[in-house]
Scaffold this motif. Structure first.
Motif, PDB file in Angstrom:
ATOM      1  N   GLN A  51     -15.385  14.786  14.761  1.00 45.37           N
ATOM      2  CA  GLN A  51     -15.992  14.941  13.449  1.00 45.37           C
ATOM      3  C   GLN A  51     -14.972  14.684  12.331  1.00 45.37           C
ATOM      4  O   GLN A  51     -15.244  14.009  11.340  1.00 45.37           O
ATOM      5  N   ASN A  52     -13.785  15.208  12.554  1.00 47.57           N
ATOM      6  CA  ASN A  52     -12.710  15.091  11.583  1.00 47.57           C
ATOM      7  C   ASN A  52     -12.365  13.625  11.280  1.00 47.57           C
ATOM      8  O   ASN A  52     -12.193  13.226  10.131  1.00 47.57           O
ATOM      9  N   GLN A  85     -14.333  11.072  11.873  1.00 47.35           N
ATOM     10  CA  GLN A  85     -15.498  10.447  11.253  1.00 47.35           C
ATOM     11  C   GLN A  85     -15.547  10.714   9.746  1.00 47.35           C
ATOM     12  O   GLN A  85     -15.842   9.821   8.951  1.00 47.35           O
ATOM     13  N   THR A  86     -15.219  11.945   9.382  1.00 51.45           N
ATOM     14  CA  THR A  86     -15.175  12.270   7.960  1.00 51.45           C
ATOM     15  C   THR A  86     -14.090  11.447   7.280  1.00 51.45           C
ATOM     16  O   THR A  86     -14.275  10.921   6.178  1.00 51.45           O
ATOM     17  N   LYS A 131     -15.072   8.012   6.382  1.00 52.63           N
ATOM     18  CA  LYS A 131     -15.885   7.885   5.162  1.00 52.63           C
ATOM     19  C   LYS A 131     -15.074   8.152   3.892  1.00 52.63           C
ATOM     20  O   LYS A 131     -15.097   7.375   2.956  1.00 52.63           O
ATOM     21  N   MET A 138     -10.328  12.784   1.070  1.00 54.40           N
ATOM     22  CA  MET A 138     -10.954  13.990   1.627  1.00 54.40           C
ATOM     23  C   MET A 138      -9.971  15.163   1.656  1.00 54.40           C
ATOM     24  O   MET A 138     -10.372  16.321   1.742  1.00 54.40           O
TER      25      MET A 138
END
Lengths: 622, 622
Positions: A237-238, A240-241, A244, A249
């Motif tokens: 998830q990390n 993937q964030t 983006k 981030m």
């Protein structure tokens, strides 16, 4: 012809700009095995060939473009090439790296390294195409920004697929924190002022194009590791964030932790929302991009179409470092203004970290009355004045008015301004500190203080272990508490590890965001590509050797214990987190774990010999 | 206002060219007592204020014009001022001195030292007049030779009595061996490339004028010593001959001894007659001149009215060094050609020693085929070709064609030429060796090898003890045999002694030609002028401190044992006298007597502490 099974092309191209001559040499295998690539091999060459009497802007300084074995192969997250030279900011070892496609293209053109010496009589570009070298007249491009000059050069050479490394006006004007751009001024080997070294050589651009393929020694093993990494990237998830939001981030969380500097590293508060992603940053985001074969693709393209801060649509957006240094650290919270400033820095070819650090320093001097509007040419250079900041960027790049003084970097500018201004220049060894505050992660203290290339954040910092709970036990770093204990050792090990990763040609985000997990996967991938057979321990030892050859360069060029220091502010004034840096234990522990003499900061004879650097031991100890 | 009884004016003028500001500071008494003056005081300031990350051409380098306490008083043979800066040839400590009237005038204008920092935006001159400082636009003088620019400046300032230190085109063009002229380009602070440092600061000239008088503390004692010296000068046959022939009187005898270099320091013979005085030199001699209150007056004016080598009548004639380096060392025996070359070097502002050494190096490269007419722009750069030599001087000063490469000095030019060219570059630390061959006086071996400022002959050499039978027993040097024994110690003591003499402001010929005899007379004169009470031992200790502070500068800036070396040729090829330099014993003896670590060439902690340099010991040893 190559004596390598994979990864390395096996050839070095030496270019003498003074005499317009070039020669191809084999890459000595022992150089590759002992120094891996990137700033490792480049570092050993700089150590051997640039003596202390050569200064950064001398024709005799070398400008080395260096790749690692994984560059130009389909290894994931490996799109970085490195530039090495004696730095005009520090007078010591300098390196910087950039993403994009240039490094892979250089290898396709037939070379692992370019070693550029001398100084051209008039503006020159070099075009390397499949082993052939051409010297071209760069007069038509001199004075153009890096994006425009790259586009024209590609057009004039008649091939849009050429990859270009070049400088903007800042490098031409010897701004001490000018960088070397690539990928239409969207990526930059920013730090240490190597763009000014390129400018001092009257070298506007190095264009490369090739059709070669870099062999991979063990295809089957390589495929296995690669698939594992890609799977990891897709599942985490990390990551993937990060795909983006990219580095922006980090801005919100790190600001909250007090890691991100504001108002020239003081405790003054601001609302980080407008600069954060998700948050205000989304208003400028217009897409995403990848470097060479990168499955993460953390690059964000940005657009501001209207108003005072408009710029060409769909160019690179500001990174975390830029939002921090040209945003919060200058007290600027308008993300559009920061994006405009970022694009100007890319066009002119300025390191945004040093630019932001230097302007924030000047803003504090202005607010304290050490400089006035008389000095700044009428500019109200106060924190938060985005227009004054943008104007100052232009003045720095062109060395106009007060920009001529700031173009020297904050350390030198402080000497010129005098009256105690140096207390507000937040740098190490003349390089402005990147946007991570060692007051909140104590491993950053010895790391920054002793960093070979000044205030760098990409040479192995313990931030993610200390603040983000990252485990590095595989590397031999015990779990860290909040006390200073163990932080010296942690800094040392992460630096050695980073030296291996970076020299091999990886983007350090491959490591920081744990795309390769466990860490042995880097070594396995390295072995699969090169056909070598390193253990994790070997890799760490190579990293330590690389770290020490750069250190030895510094010692030879006059670095001493006195250079291992942090700005007074970080030691004495509390940051937003309410803490200061406590070097009392960590520094000694760091010297101890490094095997450096704690009185002189010189690598001991024993340590150098242990690293196989007998000749260096003789140089430094007689 | 001054805390000094005599000799010292007690004031330092600091000038910041970047911000066009100046400030007057008191001269700290402890600086004067411990470092005497000249390159002693200048050396301590350079050590304290120029860190290793500042390179020679950086705005942050300091250019220090320094005097000693005897300058500007009627002390005989004391017309020398000193310039100090980090050297663009060596990257280490640089100093040079010149005769004339400038130093005395600076003191009359109210200052012991000028410390110049920064870099002017456009060509600038400084005019210091009785404590007032004016920054002037030097654009009208930029590009002019040093003589013409001095004359115009005096005219424009409306006072023919102004004294000027300035640069010619060579300094403007950053030729690495450019010097700083004075007295209408007849005297030059030649060595170490300090004219290029001045050029890098865009400083064309420093004009001084003053009406102050430098007090002498003890008039009666002063008169006594002065009369003794003047009597000595009038009675000594040797000094009387020197008054007539100047340094060229040395050419014949030293050539015969094999001390004077020929054909780039090879054993090739020539007939020295046409270059000697008495001899061919008399054909150009048209008069004699003195520096400020000098009873010797060794300066010879020269005239060549007709032919290819004509120049303005009655300008300074070539010294011994120039006849050797631009004459015999280039295989040129036409004294008129040498006189013309000398005048061109003065006009352009080039050090004749480095110019001759560098051109002789290039001539050897040409004869060996390492460079060709294609490189030299068609010049037949062979030994003995006076016209090619003169043309090359012009090309060097203007950095045209191959002159651009030679303008870097022989060490750097050899790196550019490659193919083993460095074997023919006869330099130490990048400074071409002066015209005294250590193959014939073994004390010259450690002296040259370890010289702080490269291949210098004015920093204390044992030549006159070894070759001319001069006794130095007063200084503690036992009578020297022809064996290497004792030569290391002899070198050390003469260096310390010279450091005292030169820093106090004397011309070293006062010592070499024994105008002051016994040596204590220097100390007595120093005491009479300053009101201090030094013993000979104190003076030697001060000299040793001065020598070591300059050495410490070098160590801080990266100098190591590897820099203490002589050109291969002097160690391996026999000179005209049939000998080579044997460093095997002398170097170790030298380190031993200096208290320098023989493996690293670093002053030991104990030595530094013994000299009262506790702070330096901490810098170097932690």
């Amino acid at each position: 012809m190559s004596s390598f099974r994979g990864g390395y092309v096996g050839r070095i191209l030496r270019i003498d700009l003074t005499r317009k001559k070039s020669v191809t040499q084999p890459l000595p295998p022992e150089l590759a095995y002992n120094y891996i690539g990137g700033y490792g091999i480049g570092g050993r060459i700089l150590y051997d060939e640039v003596p202390p009497w050569v200064s950064a802007f001398d024709a005799e300084n070398l400008l080395i473009f260096s790749t690692g074995p994984v560059n130009g192969t389909p290894t994931p997250v490996a799109g970085r090439h490195t530039v090495v030279a004696k730095s005009p900011l520090t007078g010591f070892f300098g390196d910087a790296n950039a993403g994009g496609f240039w490094g892979a293209e250089l290898k396709a053109a037939g070379y692992d390294l370019l070693i550029i010496s001398g100084r051209a009589e008039k503006p020159t570009f070099i075009f390397v195409r499949d082993g052939e070298v051409r010297f071209g007249d760069a007069t038509p491009y001199w004075g153009l920004d890096a994006r425009e000059s790259e586009r024209r050069l590609k057009k004039d050479l008649g091939d849009p697929k050429i990859q270009v490394s070049n400088i903007g006006q800042a490098g031409e004007n010897l701004v001490r924190f000018a960088g070397i751009l690539t990928d239409e001024a969207n990526r930059i080997a920013a730090r240490c002022g190597l763009g000014a070294v390129m400018g001092s050589k009257k070298l506007k651009a190095v264009a490369v194009r090739g059709s070669g393929k870099v062999p991979v020694a063990n295809e089957e093993e390589f495929r296995k590791i690669t698939q594992e990494v890609i799977k990891n990237v897709r599942q985490e998830q990390n990551i993937q964030t990060f795909s983006k939001g990219g580095t922006p981030m980090l801005f919100g969380p790190l600001w909250q932790l007090g890691d991100t500097p504001g108002f020239n590293w003081t405790a003054r508060q601001l609302n980080p929302e407008t600069l954060s992603w998700p948050g205000g940053y989304e208003t400028i985001l217009s897409g995403n991009r990848s470097c060479y074969v990168c499955p993460i693709g953390c690059r964000r393209i940005s657009t501001v179409k209207e108003g005072a801060y408009a710029f060409e649509p769909n160019v690179e957006g500001p990174e975390y470092e830029t939002i921090s240094m040209l945003g919060s650290n200058c007290g600027v919270t308008d993300v559009k203004a920061v994006a405009k400033a970022n694009d100007l820095c890319n066009l002119y070819g300025l390191d945004t970290i040093s630019t932001g650090g230097t302007i924030a320093f000047a803003m504090e001097c202005f607010e304290r009355g050490l400089i006035t509007k008389e000095d700044t040419g009428g500019l109200e250079l106060t924190f938060g004045n985005a227009d004054a900041m943008i104007k100052m960027i232009e003045m720095i790049a062109s060395r106009q008015g007060f920009g001529d003084i700031l173009a020297e970097g904050s350390r030198r500018a402080a000497r010129i301004i005098g009256r105690g201004a140096e207390d507000y220049a937040i740098h190490v060894k003349g390089v402005e500190i990147a946007a991570h505050d060692p007051r909140v992660f104590q491993g950053g203290g010895p790391h920054y203080a002793c960093c070979i290339t000044g205030g760098r954040h990409t040479e192995g910092i313990t931030l993610e272990c200390e603040l983000l709970g990252r485990s590095r036990e595989t590397l031999g770093i015990p779990k860290l508490s909040t006390s200073p204990e163990g932080k010296g050792l942690a800094a040392k090990v992460t630096e050695d590890w980073t030296a291996f990763i970076a020299s091999a040609g990886w983007c350090i985000f491959a490591d920081i965001f744990a795309a390769y997990l466990p860490e042995e996967n880097f070594v396995k991938a390295f072995n699969a590509v090169t056909g070598l057979n390193l253990t994790l321990k070997d890799a760490l030892l190579a990293g330590e050797r690389i770290f020490n050859i750069r250190k030895a360069f510094n010692v030879k060029h006059g670095a001493s214990r006195a250079d291992d220091k942090l700005p007074k502010r970080l030691l004495e004034e509390k940051g937003r987190a309410g803490t200061v840096v406590d070097l009392s234990k960590t520094l000694e522990e760091y010297y101890e774990s490094r095997g450096w003499d704690k009185n002189t900061s010189k690598p001991t004879k024993e340590k150098l010999i242990q690293l196989g650097l007998q000749d260096v031991a003789k140089d430094l100890w007689g």
